[in-house]
Design a protein around this motif. Structure first.
Motif: not given
Length: 133
Positions: A92-93, A97-98, A100, A113, A115, A117
């Motif tokens: 994660r950044d 965060g997002r 990867t 890509g 995701s 949750s």
């Protein structure tokens, strides 16, 4: 002769370029199997550092596991070669965060890509990949 047949088949059957994978983790069951040896076998040092910074690291380990599994399932649809859990690293950044996915091996290259949750007793991840090699 075998090479010619393989070449002819490769021309007839287009290579799959995109795929998706997903995984859901029931955290109470995950907690039962979350042992020190599982942790050492599955998670990279970066992933462990990330997960341990939170008040409830088990939730982060479960969601990272779901992400690894989702990426694994997506890649296996287009590349049957071996891919162990530490060869897929989820980064994660920043702390929330997002995510990867990094693939640590030689071979096909993918644009991934991802995701992740979680809600209540469940963590879920989905990965979409494009074969770019």
């Amino acid at each position: 002769m075998e090479k010619e047949i393989k070449t002819a088949l490769e021309e007839l059957i287009p290579a799959q370029k995109f795929s998706a994978g997903n995984d859901i983790v029931f955290i109470p069951d995950f907690e039962k199997s979350f042992t020190p040896s599982f942790k050492a076998k599955v998670y990279t040092e970066n992933e462990i550092t990330y997960c341990e910074q939170f008040e409830n690291p088990l939730l982060r380990y479960a969601s990272t596991w779901a992400a690894k599994e989702a990426v694994y399932k997506a890649i296996k649809q287009v590349d049957p070669s071996a891919l162990g859990p530490k060869k897929i690293e989820i980064t994660r950044d920043k702390p929330v965060g997002r995510p990867t996915a990094l693939i640590h091996r030689e071979g096909p290259k993918f644009d991934i890509g991802l995701s992740i949750s979680h809600d209540g007793d469940y963590a879920w991840a989905i990965a979409f990949i494009e074969n770019i090699s």
